[in-house]
Design a protein around this motif. Structure first.
Motif, PDB file in Angstrom:
ATOM      1  N   MET A   1      23.415   6.687 -15.391  1.00 52.95           N
ATOM      2  CA  MET A   1      23.911   5.474 -14.766  1.00 52.95           C
ATOM      3  C   MET A   1      24.096   5.716 -13.274  1.00 52.95           C
ATOM      4  O   MET A   1      24.597   6.758 -12.859  1.00 52.95           O
ATOM      5  CB  MET A   1      25.240   5.066 -15.405  1.00 52.95           C
ATOM      6  N   LYS A   2      23.723   4.739 -12.470  1.00 56.72           N
ATOM      7  CA  LYS A   2      23.891   4.877 -11.026  1.00 56.72           C
ATOM      8  C   LYS A   2      25.360   4.698 -10.656  1.00 56.72           C
ATOM      9  O   LYS A   2      26.144   4.101 -11.403  1.00 56.72           O
ATOM     10  CB  LYS A   2      23.031   3.863 -10.285  1.00 56.72           C
ATOM     11  N   LYS A   3      25.726   5.215  -9.518  1.00 56.80           N
ATOM     12  CA  LYS A   3      27.086   5.094  -9.012  1.00 56.80           C
ATOM     13  C   LYS A   3      27.341   3.648  -8.598  1.00 56.80           C
ATOM     14  O   LYS A   3      26.580   3.075  -7.820  1.00 56.80           O
ATOM     15  CB  LYS A   3      27.255   6.029  -7.813  1.00 56.80           C
ATOM     16  N   LEU A   4      28.382   3.059  -9.168  1.00 60.67           N
ATOM     17  CA  LEU A   4      28.724   1.680  -8.823  1.00 60.67           C
ATOM     18  C   LEU A   4      29.582   1.683  -7.569  1.00 60.67           C
ATOM     19  O   LEU A   4      30.469   2.518  -7.406  1.00 60.67           O
ATOM     20  CB  LEU A   4      29.476   1.011  -9.974  1.00 60.67           C
ATOM     21  N   LEU A   5      29.348   0.723  -6.695  1.00 57.67           N
ATOM     22  CA  LEU A   5      30.064   0.661  -5.432  1.00 57.67           C
ATOM     23  C   LEU A   5      31.014  -0.531  -5.371  1.00 57.67           C
ATOM     24  O   LEU A   5      30.740  -1.583  -5.941  1.00 57.67           O
ATOM     25  CB  LEU A   5      29.072   0.582  -4.263  1.00 57.67           C
ATOM     26  N   GLY A   6      32.128  -0.347  -4.688  1.00 58.66           N
ATOM     27  CA  GLY A   6      33.070  -1.396  -4.310  1.00 58.66           C
ATOM     28  C   GLY A   6      33.323  -2.496  -5.311  1.00 58.66           C
ATOM     29  O   GLY A   6      33.777  -2.264  -6.430  1.00 58.66           O
ATOM     30  N   GLU A   7      33.026  -3.720  -4.880  1.00 58.47           N
ATOM     31  CA  GLU A   7      33.325  -4.907  -5.678  1.00 58.47           C
ATOM     32  C   GLU A   7      32.556  -4.923  -6.992  1.00 58.47           C
ATOM     33  O   GLU A   7      33.073  -5.385  -8.006  1.00 58.47           O
ATOM     34  CB  GLU A   7      33.063  -6.188  -4.882  1.00 58.47           C
ATOM     35  N   GLU A   8      31.336  -4.435  -6.983  1.00 64.21           N
ATOM     36  CA  GLU A   8      30.551  -4.365  -8.221  1.00 64.21           C
ATOM     37  C   GLU A   8      31.268  -3.478  -9.235  1.00 64.21           C
ATOM     38  O   GLU A   8      31.361  -3.817 -10.417  1.00 64.21           O
ATOM     39  CB  GLU A   8      29.157  -3.805  -7.924  1.00 64.21           C
TER      40      GLU A   8
END
Length: 176
Positions: A1-8
């Motif tokens: 899984m990719k690293k999720l950023l901020g608001e997402e």
């Protein structure tokens, strides 16, 4: 899984919490969103500041959704030794109530309240294991055993039964 950023990532966390009935640990949330546990702690603080009804318990994070059924609450005063914490909590959950929190009145800080959210013997065991693992002292240690609990149940009868059990075992503090 990719690293999720901020608001997402925060939207992803809210969705996870809303769809899970059990508490989810910060470590598990961190793994699921591919970030550190500290990032999760910061995200939870931001979400709480936005008035998201997230509760941090000893078992992890919960999204608090008020159920449509009627819920009754009562605050009770209790006093006992630290080694009687398990007995007190089991008496309460066996009466069918949820112990939402514990509050002490500290001479310097005033009211200190901590979320507990235990509703079953399993929850009590998990709560006490977490206290042991972290070498945390119960808040009642600061007040010679005196503390308050907010109890909730689906009937006044269950709250009455919980109070009766505390009275029977000498834990309930009552007006004289």
């Amino acid at each position: 899984m990719k690293k999720l950023l901020g608001e997402e990532r925060r939207a992803f966390l809210i969705d996870l919490l809303k769809n899970e009935r059990a508490a989810i640990t910060g470590t598990d949330l961190a793994k699921r969103s591919n970030v550190s546990r500290q990032v999760i702690v910061n995200d939870m603080a931001l979400l709480k500041a936005r008035n998201e009804p997230i509760i941090a318990t000893s078992q992890g994070y919960l999204y608090f959704v008020q159920l449509q059924e009627e819920v009754f609450e009562r605050q009770i005063a209790s006093q006992h030794r630290a080694d009687q914490t398990e007995e007190e909590l089991i008496l309460l959950v066996d009466a069918g109530v949820t112990v939402k929190d514990v509050t002490i009145v500290h001479p310097v800080y005033g009211d200190l309240t901590a979320s507990i959210m235990v509703s079953s013997r399993f929850d009590v065991t998990q709560f006490l294991q977490r206290m042991t693992e972290t070498a945390a002292l119960p808040l009642l240690e600061l007040t010679e055993g005196a503390h308050l609990h907010t109890l909730s149940a689906d009937s006044e009868a269950k709250l009455d039964a919980a109070e009766q059990q505390l009275r029977k075992h000498g834990f309930l503090v009552e007006d004289e």
